[in-house]
Design a protein around this motif. Structure first.
Motif, PDB file in Angstrom:
ATOM      1  N   ARG A  36       0.880  -0.963  -0.114  1.00  0.00           N
ATOM      2  CA  ARG A  36       0.054  -0.009  -0.230  1.00  0.00           C
ATOM      3  C   ARG A  36       1.006   1.486  -0.040  1.00  0.00           C
ATOM      4  O   ARG A  36       0.331   2.402  -0.528  1.00  0.00           O
ATOM      5  CB  ARG A  36      -0.738   0.001   1.315  1.00  0.00           C
ATOM      6  CG  ARG A  36      -2.010  -1.077   1.117  1.00  0.00           C
ATOM      7  CD  ARG A  36      -3.113  -0.929   2.196  1.00  0.00           C
ATOM      8  NE  ARG A  36      -4.315  -1.454   1.924  1.00  0.00           N
ATOM      9  CZ  ARG A  36      -5.551  -1.415   2.650  1.00  0.00           C
ATOM     10  NH1 ARG A  36      -5.468  -0.320   3.559  1.00  0.00           N
ATOM     11  NH2 ARG A  36      -6.547  -2.080   2.136  1.00  0.00           N
ATOM     12  N   ASN A  67      -4.422   5.506   6.062  1.00  0.00           N
ATOM     13  CA  ASN A  67      -5.343   5.434   7.244  1.00  0.00           C
ATOM     14  C   ASN A  67      -6.647   5.943   7.050  1.00  0.00           C
ATOM     15  O   ASN A  67      -7.882   5.642   7.376  1.00  0.00           O
ATOM     16  CB  ASN A  67      -4.575   5.672   8.268  1.00  0.00           C
ATOM     17  CG  ASN A  67      -3.572   4.798   8.794  1.00  0.00           C
ATOM     18  OD1 ASN A  67      -3.679   3.794   8.387  1.00  0.00           O
ATOM     19  ND2 ASN A  67      -2.591   5.445   9.860  1.00  0.00           N
ATOM     20  N   TYR A  69      -8.109   7.153   4.073  1.00  0.00           N
ATOM     21  CA  TYR A  69      -9.046   6.747   2.679  1.00  0.00           C
ATOM     22  C   TYR A  69      -8.942   5.198   2.090  1.00  0.00           C
ATOM     23  O   TYR A  69      -9.815   4.967   1.268  1.00  0.00           O
ATOM     24  CB  TYR A  69      -8.491   7.663   1.443  1.00  0.00           C
ATOM     25  CG  TYR A  69      -8.570   9.145   1.623  1.00  0.00           C
ATOM     26  CD1 TYR A  69      -9.817   9.836   1.780  1.00  0.00           C
ATOM     27  CD2 TYR A  69      -7.428  10.071   1.986  1.00  0.00           C
ATOM     28  CE1 TYR A  69      -9.994  10.978   1.881  1.00  0.00           C
ATOM     29  CE2 TYR A  69      -7.837  11.294   2.221  1.00  0.00           C
ATOM     30  CZ  TYR A  69      -9.048  11.720   2.244  1.00  0.00           C
ATOM     31  OH  TYR A  69      -9.179  13.162   2.526  1.00  0.00           O
ATOM     32  N   PHE A  70      -8.139   4.376   2.662  1.00  0.00           N
ATOM     33  CA  PHE A  70      -8.139   3.315   2.320  1.00  0.00           C
ATOM     34  C   PHE A  70      -8.824   2.467   3.105  1.00  0.00           C
ATOM     35  O   PHE A  70      -9.005   2.601   4.226  1.00  0.00           O
ATOM     36  CB  PHE A  70      -6.787   2.600   2.253  1.00  0.00           C
ATOM     37  CG  PHE A  70      -5.545   3.028   0.967  1.00  0.00           C
ATOM     38  CD1 PHE A  70      -5.223   2.038   0.500  1.00  0.00           C
ATOM     39  CD2 PHE A  70      -5.751   4.568   0.683  1.00  0.00           C
ATOM     40  CE1 PHE A  70      -4.400   2.605  -0.890  1.00  0.00           C
ATOM     41  CE2 PHE A  70      -4.936   4.866  -0.251  1.00  0.00           C
ATOM     42  CZ  PHE A  70      -4.203   3.872  -1.040  1.00  0.00           C
ATOM     43  N   LYS A  71      -9.423   1.012   2.500  1.00  0.00           N
ATOM     44  CA  LYS A  71     -10.264   0.416   3.383  1.00  0.00           C
ATOM     45  C   LYS A  71      -9.192  -0.616   4.506  1.00  0.00           C
ATOM     46  O   LYS A  71      -8.164  -0.782   3.992  1.00  0.00           O
ATOM     47  CB  LYS A  71     -10.749  -0.644   2.390  1.00  0.00           C
ATOM     48  CG  LYS A  71     -11.687  -1.987   3.239  1.00  0.00           C
ATOM     49  CD  LYS A  71     -12.080  -2.918   2.255  1.00  0.00           C
ATOM     50  CE  LYS A  71     -13.162  -3.966   2.918  1.00  0.00           C
ATOM     51  NZ  LYS A  71     -13.713  -4.976   1.939  1.00  0.00           N
ATOM     52  N   PRO A  72      -9.778  -0.769   5.471  1.00  0.00           N
ATOM     53  CA  PRO A  72      -8.744  -1.297   6.632  1.00  0.00           C
ATOM     54  C   PRO A  72      -8.460  -2.694   6.238  1.00  0.00           C
ATOM     55  O   PRO A  72      -9.056  -3.352   5.543  1.00  0.00           O
ATOM     56  CB  PRO A  72      -9.584  -1.350   8.078  1.00  0.00           C
ATOM     57  CG  PRO A  72     -10.591  -0.307   7.709  1.00  0.00           C
ATOM     58  CD  PRO A  72     -11.034  -0.216   6.131  1.00  0.00           C
ATOM     59  N   ILE A  75     -10.872  -6.074   9.783  1.00  0.00           N
ATOM     60  CA  ILE A  75     -12.096  -5.581  10.240  1.00  0.00           C
ATOM     61  C   ILE A  75     -12.729  -6.580  11.044  1.00  0.00           C
ATOM     62  O   ILE A  75     -13.744  -6.566  11.408  1.00  0.00           O
ATOM     63  CB  ILE A  75     -13.065  -5.308   8.898  1.00  0.00           C
ATOM     64  CG1 ILE A  75     -13.262  -6.262   8.191  1.00  0.00           C
ATOM     65  CG2 ILE A  75     -12.700  -4.029   8.023  1.00  0.00           C
ATOM     66  CD1 ILE A  75     -14.301  -6.230   6.992  1.00  0.00           C
TER      67      ILE A  75
END
Length: 204
Positions: A36, A67, A69-72, A75
């Protein structure tokens, strides 16, 4: 650290293989995060030495954007993760009974009787696993995400995938699998099962 083959060795022991898998399970999340960060082209290459004083700031900015804008990456809940970790540690200490059976019964010898099967002649009761059952089997999604592309690598020119079944044990499959890293190397894989679940596997 993962295990490394010693001089003259061709395959890890069961204990070494299990330890290496544990390291891989832990490392994949680290590599995913690194991937990422490398989404930012400036951080996707070797930086000149005159940028060393600023690298920390660049990485902090990139991570802040990730942190926000990206998907975690995860989850799930901590309790489930802890249970999964405990399961992985438990399984890593188990004996591979299928490996012992293969070596003791000579299943890895050419004299052992195998026959090819295909979709038109498939009368064995191999269990059908849903996605959740596959995740439980692989202890996560790492292998599942690679499964499609990895499987495509093993099709022959006619789009077929050779699988062998034992003529002496209807609950045992064998397949030849090409190495992901060495194109000239193939592995022999065995899978034991019953009507409901996959019981064990061994690759040589």
């Amino acid at each position: 650290m993962p295990s490394f083959l010693g001089r003259g060795e061709k395959q890890h022991s069961v204990e070494e293989s299990n330890t290496t898998r544990l390291v891989t399970k832990l490392r994949w999340i680290v590599e995913s995060i690194n991937g990422r960060i490398k989404f930012f082209r400036y951080l996707d290459k070797v930086l000149p030495t005159n940028q060393v004083p600023h690298i920390r700031d660049y990485v902090q900015i990139a991570c802040s954007l990730i942190n926000r804008y990206f998907k975690p990456m995860n989850i799930g809940d901590p309790e489930a993760d802890e249970l999964l970790g405990a399961k992985m540690l438990f399984l890593s200490k188990q004996i591979n009974e299928l490996k012992n059976k293969i070596e003791n019964d000579g299943l890895d010898k050419q004299s052992y009787k195998w026959s090819k099967i295909d979709s038109t002649d498939f009368d064995i009761e191999f269990p059908r696993l849903n996605e959740e059952e596959l995740r439980n089997l692989t202890l996560g999604t790492y292998q599942l995400k690679m499964a499609k592309s990895y499987t495509e690598e093993h099709f022959d020119s006619e789009g077929k995938y050779e699988v062998l079944v034992s003529t002496e044990d209807q609950f045992l499959l064998s397949a030849k699998i090409q190495s992901r890293h060495i194109s000239s190397k193939c592995y022999q894989l065995w899978i034991s099962f019953n009507e409901c679940v996959v019981l064990g596997w061994y690759c040589k």
